[in-house]
Motif scaffolding. Structure first.
Motif, PDB file in Angstrom:
ATOM      1  N   VAL A 106      -7.333   1.586   3.230  1.00  0.00           N
ATOM      2  CA  VAL A 106      -7.898   2.041   1.970  1.00  0.00           C
ATOM      3  C   VAL A 106      -7.229   3.366   1.621  1.00  0.00           C
ATOM      4  O   VAL A 106      -7.160   4.275   2.450  1.00  0.00           O
ATOM      5  CB  VAL A 106      -9.426   2.236   2.074  1.00  0.00           C
ATOM      6  N   LEU A 107      -6.747   3.428   0.390  1.00  0.00           N
ATOM      7  CA  LEU A 107      -6.089   4.656  -0.068  1.00  0.00           C
ATOM      8  C   LEU A 107      -7.117   5.518  -0.790  1.00  0.00           C
ATOM      9  O   LEU A 107      -7.742   5.087  -1.758  1.00  0.00           O
ATOM     10  CB  LEU A 107      -4.931   4.287  -1.013  1.00  0.00           C
ATOM     11  N   SER A 108      -7.318   6.729  -0.309  1.00  0.00           N
ATOM     12  CA  SER A 108      -8.258   7.628  -0.969  1.00  0.00           C
ATOM     13  C   SER A 108      -7.491   8.724  -1.680  1.00  0.00           C
ATOM     14  O   SER A 108      -6.623   9.370  -1.092  1.00  0.00           O
ATOM     15  CB  SER A 108      -9.195   8.256   0.059  1.00  0.00           C
ATOM     16  N   LEU A 109      -7.825   8.906  -2.966  1.00  0.00           N
ATOM     17  CA  LEU A 109      -7.178   9.954  -3.745  1.00  0.00           C
ATOM     18  C   LEU A 109      -8.213  11.011  -4.109  1.00  0.00           C
ATOM     19  O   LEU A 109      -9.276  10.688  -4.656  1.00  0.00           O
ATOM     20  CB  LEU A 109      -6.600   9.367  -5.041  1.00  0.00           C
ATOM     21  N   TYR A 110      -7.933  12.259  -3.744  1.00  0.00           N
ATOM     22  CA  TYR A 110      -8.807  13.355  -4.157  1.00  0.00           C
ATOM     23  C   TYR A 110      -8.241  13.912  -5.439  1.00  0.00           C
ATOM     24  O   TYR A 110      -7.044  14.220  -5.524  1.00  0.00           O
ATOM     25  CB  TYR A 110      -8.878  14.415  -3.060  1.00  0.00           C
ATOM     26  N   LEU A 151       0.830  -1.213   0.000  1.00  0.00           N
ATOM     27  CA  LEU A 151       0.000   0.000   0.000  1.00  0.00           C
ATOM     28  C   LEU A 151       0.866   1.266   0.000  1.00  0.00           C
ATOM     29  O   LEU A 151       0.654   2.194  -0.780  1.00  0.00           O
ATOM     30  CB  LEU A 151      -0.940  -0.007   1.208  1.00  0.00           C
ATOM     31  N   ALA A 152       1.867   1.268   0.859  1.00  0.00           N
ATOM     32  CA  ALA A 152       2.705   2.463   1.031  1.00  0.00           C
ATOM     33  C   ALA A 152       3.429   2.819  -0.263  1.00  0.00           C
ATOM     34  O   ALA A 152       3.527   3.989  -0.641  1.00  0.00           O
ATOM     35  CB  ALA A 152       3.696   2.237   2.164  1.00  0.00           C
ATOM     36  N   VAL A 153       3.871   1.786  -0.964  1.00  0.00           N
ATOM     37  CA  VAL A 153       4.597   2.001  -2.222  1.00  0.00           C
ATOM     38  C   VAL A 153       3.692   2.709  -3.230  1.00  0.00           C
ATOM     39  O   VAL A 153       4.069   3.701  -3.847  1.00  0.00           O
ATOM     40  CB  VAL A 153       5.078   0.649  -2.801  1.00  0.00           C
ATOM     41  N   TYR A 154       2.460   2.160  -3.352  1.00  0.00           N
ATOM     42  CA  TYR A 154       1.532   2.735  -4.319  1.00  0.00           C
ATOM     43  C   TYR A 154       1.123   4.145  -3.927  1.00  0.00           C
ATOM     44  O   TYR A 154       0.969   5.015  -4.767  1.00  0.00           O
ATOM     45  CB  TYR A 154       0.304   1.842  -4.503  1.00  0.00           C
ATOM     46  N   GLN A 155       0.946   4.362  -2.622  1.00  0.00           N
ATOM     47  CA  GLN A 155       0.563   5.706  -2.175  1.00  0.00           C
ATOM     48  C   GLN A 155       1.616   6.709  -2.627  1.00  0.00           C
ATOM     49  O   GLN A 155       1.316   7.752  -3.192  1.00  0.00           O
ATOM     50  CB  GLN A 155       0.411   5.756  -0.653  1.00  0.00           C
ATOM     51  N   LYS A 156       2.871   6.357  -2.400  1.00  0.00           N
ATOM     52  CA  LYS A 156       3.969   7.241  -2.746  1.00  0.00           C
ATOM     53  C   LYS A 156       3.968   7.559  -4.238  1.00  0.00           C
ATOM     54  O   LYS A 156       4.112   8.709  -4.648  1.00  0.00           O
ATOM     55  CB  LYS A 156       5.298   6.587  -2.338  1.00  0.00           C
ATOM     56  N   ARG A 157       3.753   6.522  -5.040  1.00  0.00           N
ATOM     57  CA  ARG A 157       3.749   6.706  -6.488  1.00  0.00           C
ATOM     58  C   ARG A 157       2.591   7.570  -6.961  1.00  0.00           C
ATOM     59  O   ARG A 157       2.749   8.475  -7.745  1.00  0.00           O
ATOM     60  CB  ARG A 157       3.632   5.337  -7.169  1.00  0.00           C
ATOM     61  N   LEU A 158       1.397   7.238  -6.427  1.00  0.00           N
ATOM     62  CA  LEU A 158       0.183   7.871  -6.940  1.00  0.00           C
ATOM     63  C   LEU A 158       0.024   9.315  -6.483  1.00  0.00           C
ATOM     64  O   LEU A 158      -0.512  10.141  -7.206  1.00  0.00           O
ATOM     65  CB  LEU A 158      -1.050   7.054  -6.548  1.00  0.00           C
ATOM     66  N   GLU A 159       0.538   9.637  -5.306  1.00  0.00           N
ATOM     67  CA  GLU A 159       0.299  10.997  -4.831  1.00  0.00           C
ATOM     68  C   GLU A 159       1.095  12.022  -5.638  1.00  0.00           C
ATOM     69  O   GLU A 159       0.713  13.178  -5.704  1.00  0.00           O
ATOM     70  CB  GLU A 159       0.505  11.082  -3.313  1.00  0.00           C
ATOM     71  N   PHE A 218      -2.905  14.994 -11.382  1.00  0.00           N
ATOM     72  CA  PHE A 218      -4.329  15.265 -11.066  1.00  0.00           C
ATOM     73  C   PHE A 218      -4.711  14.957  -9.619  1.00  0.00           C
ATOM     74  O   PHE A 218      -5.837  15.159  -9.222  1.00  0.00           O
ATOM     75  CB  PHE A 218      -5.253  14.502 -12.032  1.00  0.00           C
ATOM     76  N   VAL A 219      -3.809  14.449  -8.823  1.00  0.00           N
ATOM     77  CA  VAL A 219      -4.125  14.138  -7.417  1.00  0.00           C
ATOM     78  C   VAL A 219      -3.840  15.365  -6.539  1.00  0.00           C
ATOM     79  O   VAL A 219      -2.727  15.883  -6.531  1.00  0.00           O
ATOM     80  CB  VAL A 219      -3.320  12.928  -6.919  1.00  0.00           C
TER      81      VAL A 219
END
Lengths: 70, 257, 307
Positions: free
Chosen positions: C253-257, C231-239, C243-244
């Motif tokens: 659960v990872l929530s992206l605004y 989870l942490a890896v993906y959070q780092k990448r996606l944030e 557009f985030v």
């Protein structure tokens, strides 16, 4: 004491209604006690009060004994 | 129609919880205690050894009418207490338990609700006073000499009126609070206060409902109804109407929240 | 058909209900929501005529009636009955109080006892009823005179899960034939049951309307993802994506605004399938009633604090 007993026997006609009313009152209270769901305090306690406290026992039961009267 | 529904329900309730049985029985006991103890007083004193050896004690036998008055006095203390006890929750308890909420949210007239309850309890109390006085009358005739049945009936009518007035007080007090205990306290306080003031200032309050018993005493002693009893009767009837009306108003005003 | 206008109740300077206005359209199920002390019960009791409003009025079918009790069926939060009566006796009694004849009341009582599912206990004393049975009897007594509006104060909050389910099913059926206004603080019930909501806070209506409209109004641009691991890896990448705007993790659960939900959705799904992300859940935006509730209440609380 002996006098009191003879007095009672001699005047049975006078005392009979009094005794009858007291007995009916106790019986009614016991019937009600038997049928009611919940009493304030244990049922056996009320049974003793009704049986051994003359007149006042049944009255106390009718007024204070039952819960959820309404 | 709706009035009768409530009245019938009250009567049914009093049948199921045995009020219709035990209250009359207790009134009978109240009314026969004094005739019996008065009659047997000499023997009781003798049997308990309350008198010093050799002393003679003359207890005059009271006249029959006076013995019946003793029964009235008994009802006027313990009888009133019982009246207040059996009615202390009739509205206050229903409010406290939340039943009043279910009932009064239906299109019920508040006046019907109050008066039907008053009438249902009046019926029990009047029946109790009647059988009590009847028992007293029986013993008076048996032990003290003849007393006309009509004297008993007149006593019943006026004493019954006073009791029914007290029911009006109790019903009114019921609407002031949600607590049956407090209702009992208010009813007894009001009754004692009214009786005390009327008794102490009897020349000013001869038409007071509380003086009905005093007038009855006069009647039983003299055999004829004093004129003031009619004034007291009129005032009492008016007071009952007023109490029930006020009870309706306060019930409507005091919220069932 | 029932209109509440500027209804206000003041208790010793404190406003329990503050200029509340709303309408209850026919055959709709309206949930009255709000935290404790929001004024839900006071509102219901005022409409039922048990509490006199300080000001404002309740209008039925276009006219202001002196006594609106004939049109209303009401179930209080903790209903109590005459324990010495049987369920059927009680229904006949309140039926007659609502001006039915004895015969009508009897028929109606039988129908309703069947309907709410306590017909086999109808001759038993109410004192022996369970909590769920009393609640059903409570609904039956409210329905006895076929009122235009059925008002239920927290109808399920005191029940166990089975009793709760039964009462909800019953309400679901009843809403086909009558208007229901009920208060609750269980949001999932409101979400499931009601057509419309009315959210109260400190005696004021802070949100109202159909559930869909309300949700639409509070729509957020949010995508929630759940991963089986890393989870942490993906959070780092996606944030770090353009557009985030914000990201947060709650309960794994990872929530992206995001700025544009369509664009974000397509991008993420494409990436996920291409890179074989260990996804277990993918959810778009939908605000839940709970989020909405907290949001509205908190916003108001903050506003109160500032003022």
């Amino acid at each position: 004491m002996q006098d009191a007993m003879t007095m009672l026997q001699e005047n049975l006609a006078i005392f009979a209604p009094l005794i009858a009313v007291q007995i009916i009152l106790s019986v009614l209270a016991l019937v009600s006690l038997f049928r009611t769901d919940e009493t304030n305090g244990p049922k056996w306690m009320w049974a003793l009060i009704i049986l051994f406290i003359n007149t006042l026992g049944p009255i106390a039961y009718f007024i204070f004994g039952r819960r959820g009267d309404v | 129609m709706q009035w009768l529904t409530i009245f019938r329900k009250e009567c049914l309730e009093s049948t199921r919880n045995f009020k219709w049985m035990w209250v009359p029985l207790v009134f009978i006991l109240l009314c026969i205690v004094d005739p019996l103890t008065t009659y047997y007083l000499p023997q009781i004193l003798e049997a308990t050894g309350g008198l010093p050896e050799g002393s003679t004690f003359e207890i005059p036998t009271p006249p029959p009418a006076q013995v019946m008055m003793m029964s009235v006095v008994q009802m006027n203390t313990i009888g009133i207490l019982i009246l207040a006890l059996i009615t202390m929750g009739t509205i206050a308890g229903e409010k406290k338990a939340g039943i009043a909420e279910l009932v009064l949210v239906k299109p019920v007239s508040y006046l019907s609700y109050v008066t039907a309850k008053w009438a249902a309890y009046s019926l029990i109390i009047l029946a109790s006073v009647f059988v009590g006085l009847l028992a007293s009358w029986y013993y008076v005739n048996l032990l003290f000499g003849e007393l006309a049945f009509s004297s008993m009936l007149v006593t019943f009518l006026f004493y019954g009126l006073w009791m029914v007035f007290l029911l009006g007080i109790s019903l009114f007090m019921n609407t002031l609070t949600k607590s049956p205990g407090l209702t009992l306290f208010f009813t007894m306080s009001a009754t004692i206060f009214l009786s005390a003031v009327s008794g102490m200032l009897s020349h000013l309050f001869e038409w007071s409902p509380a003086q009905l018993t005093a007038h009855l005493n006069t009647y039983l002693a003299s055999g004829s109804l004093p004129d003031v009893i009619w004034g007291a009767t009129a005032i009492t009837i008016a007071a009952i109407a007023l109490l029930l009306f006020l009870a309706t108003i306060t019930l409507k005003k005091k919220e069932l929240a | 058909m029932i209109e509440v206008r500027e209804l206000t109740k003041v208790y010793e300077k404190e406003k329990a209900v503050d200029h509340l206005s709303f309408t209850l359209p026919e055959k709709r199920c309206v949930a009255l929501l709000g935290p404790n002390g929001a004024g839900k019960t006071t509102t219901l009791k005022m409409i039922a005529g048990l509490i006199t409003p300080s000001s404002g009025q309740v209008i039925i079918e276009g006219s202001h009636k002196q006594d609106i009790r004939p049109y209303i069926g009401y179930l209080p939060q903790h209903p109590h009955f005459y324990n010495w009566m049987s369920g059927k006796e009680f229904l006949i009694y309140v039926g007659q109080l609502a001006h039915l004849t004895k015969k009508e009341a009897k028929q109606r009582a039988d129908v309703l006892l069947e309907r709410v599912g306590i017909a086999d206990a109808k001759n038993r004393r109410i004192g022996k009823y369970s909590g769920g049975m009393k609640q059903r009897l409570g609904i039956a007594q409210a329905m006895i005179h076929q009122p235009k509006v059925l008002m239920l104060d927290e109808p399920v909050s005191a029940l166990d899960p089975i009793g709760r389910r039964d009462v909800l099913n019953l309400m679901n059926e009843l809403k086909k034939e009558t208007t229901i206004l009920y208060s609750t603080h269980i949001l999932s019930d409101a979400e499931e049951m009601s057509d419309e909501i009315l959210l109260l806070h400190k005696g004021k209506a802070v949100e109202s309307g159909s559930l869909e409209d309300v949700k639409q109004r509070h729509q957020v641009q949010k995508i929630s993802l759940k991963f089986s691991h890393d989870l942490a890896v993906y959070q780092k990448r996606l944030e770090s994506l353009a557009f985030v705007t914000k990201s947060e993790v709650e309960k794994h659960v990872l929530s992206l605004y995001v700025t544009n939900i369509q664009e974000a959705r397509e991008f993420l799904l494409a990436k996920a399938s291409k890179e074989k992300w260990p996804l277990t859940q993918f959810e778009i935006g939908q605000i839940t009633l709970e989020d909405l509730f907290l949001k509205v209440v908190n916003t108001n609380a903050v506003a109160d604090h500032i003022s």
